[in-house]
Design an enzyme around this catalytic site. Structure first.
Site, mmCIF file in Angstrom:
data_model
loop_
_atom_site.group_PDB
_atom_site.id
_atom_site.type_symbol
_atom_site.label_atom_id
_atom_site.label_comp_id
_atom_site.label_asym_id
_atom_site.label_seq_id
_atom_site.Cartn_x
_atom_site.Cartn_y
_atom_site.Cartn_z
ATOM 1 N N SER A 48 0.860 -1.183 0.000
ATOM 2 C CA SER A 48 0.000 0.000 0.000
ATOM 3 C C SER A 48 0.889 1.224 0.000
ATOM 4 O O SER A 48 2.046 1.174 0.439
ATOM 5 C CB SER A 48 -0.900 0.014 1.235
ATOM 6 O OG SER A 48 -1.531 1.279 1.400
ATOM 7 N N LYS A 61 1.779 -2.689 6.436
ATOM 8 C CA LYS A 61 2.191 -2.497 5.044
ATOM 9 C C LYS A 61 3.682 -2.175 4.942
ATOM 10 O O LYS A 61 4.344 -2.573 3.976
ATOM 11 C CB LYS A 61 1.343 -1.405 4.391
ATOM 12 C CG LYS A 61 -0.114 -1.815 4.211
ATOM 13 C CD LYS A 61 -0.239 -3.133 3.432
ATOM 14 C CE LYS A 61 -1.672 -3.543 3.219
ATOM 15 N NZ LYS A 61 -1.797 -4.797 2.436
ATOM 16 N N TYR A 119 -2.551 -0.770 10.321
ATOM 17 C CA TYR A 119 -2.515 -0.945 8.869
ATOM 18 C C TYR A 119 -1.189 -0.440 8.302
ATOM 19 O O TYR A 119 -0.547 -1.115 7.484
ATOM 20 C CB TYR A 119 -3.684 -0.190 8.231
ATOM 21 C CG TYR A 119 -3.757 -0.343 6.733
ATOM 22 C CD1 TYR A 119 -4.308 -1.483 6.162
ATOM 23 C CD2 TYR A 119 -3.253 0.640 5.886
ATOM 24 C CE1 TYR A 119 -4.382 -1.634 4.780
ATOM 25 C CE2 TYR A 119 -3.320 0.501 4.502
ATOM 26 C CZ TYR A 119 -3.873 -0.633 3.962
ATOM 27 O OH TYR A 119 -3.937 -0.779 2.604
#
Length: 211
Positions: free
Chosen positions: A117, A134, A130
């Site tokens: 991401s 990533k 998150y």
């Protein structure tokens, strides 16, 4: 372009994976969807109309047994949430890499591609768990690539921008998750020529990495 290739796709974000699965299948690859979203996975496989070259397998990627045969205030961030995100986004990818490599090493050939991401390159774009996951995917990809190169196996990850999916909107305050917000997001992307067909290009890039 993908004839003779096999594609295993985990559905953490369904829009990325569905587009990729359809593109790989269109170009002759055998595709296998693995996830806990049984109804969605089965529906996509049925829509492909090719039982010999497309299948769905129920799989929790945080379980090795299954895999094998705006930012939140850190003071209020629940450890259980952090653990769950890391389990899916990092542990799941690690297990996928581990057992893919187990099959590929004897063959001296293969390609492992994970989904990162933009949040794995720039801080402040997503929740802490998150973002951490990533960044970890990028580091894990580089480390596994360094090990697998001698076996003729390529290891890469692709880091796309944002898309207004249910998962993406989960980071938005509840009172702002509405049709207007989604429309505004798509309008913004449509105004940027480089982003108009980015999901299609993401699928093409993933297929290129596997070619």
């Amino acid at each position: 372009m993908a004839i003779g290739k096999s594609c295993f796709s985990h559905w953490r974000c369904k829009w990325y994976r569905e587009s990729t699965v359809r593109l790989f299948h269109k170009h002759g690859a055998k595709v296998c969807i693995v996830d806990i979203q049984d109804e969605l996975g089965q529906r996509v496989v049925e829509s492909l109309g090719d039982e010999q070259n497309a299948c769905f397998i129920h799989c929790d990627v945080t379980s090795e047994a299954d895999v094998r045969p705006p930012c939140s205030n850190i003071l209020d961030y629940e450890l259980s949430v952090f653990d769950n995100v890391l389990d899916v986004n990092v542990k799941g990818i690690f297990l996928g890499m581990k057992h893919a490599a187990r099959i590929m090493i004897p063959r001296k050939s293969g390609s492992i591609v994970s989904l990162g991401s933009i949040a794995g390159s720039v801080g402040g774009l997503g929740p802490h768990a998150y973002t951490a996951s990533k960044f970890a995917v990028v580091g894990l990809t580089q480390n596994v690539a360094a090990e697998m190169g001698k076996h003729g196996i390529r290891v890469n990850c692709v880091s796309p921008y944002a898309v207004a999916t249910g998962l993406g909107l989960a980071h938005v305050p509840p009172d702002q998750r509405n049709d207007d917000a989604i429309a505004d997001f798509h309008s913004y992307l449509a105004s940027m020529p480089t982003c108009r067909a980015w999901i299609w290009w993401l699928g093409m890039l993933l297929m290129l990495c596997c070619s």
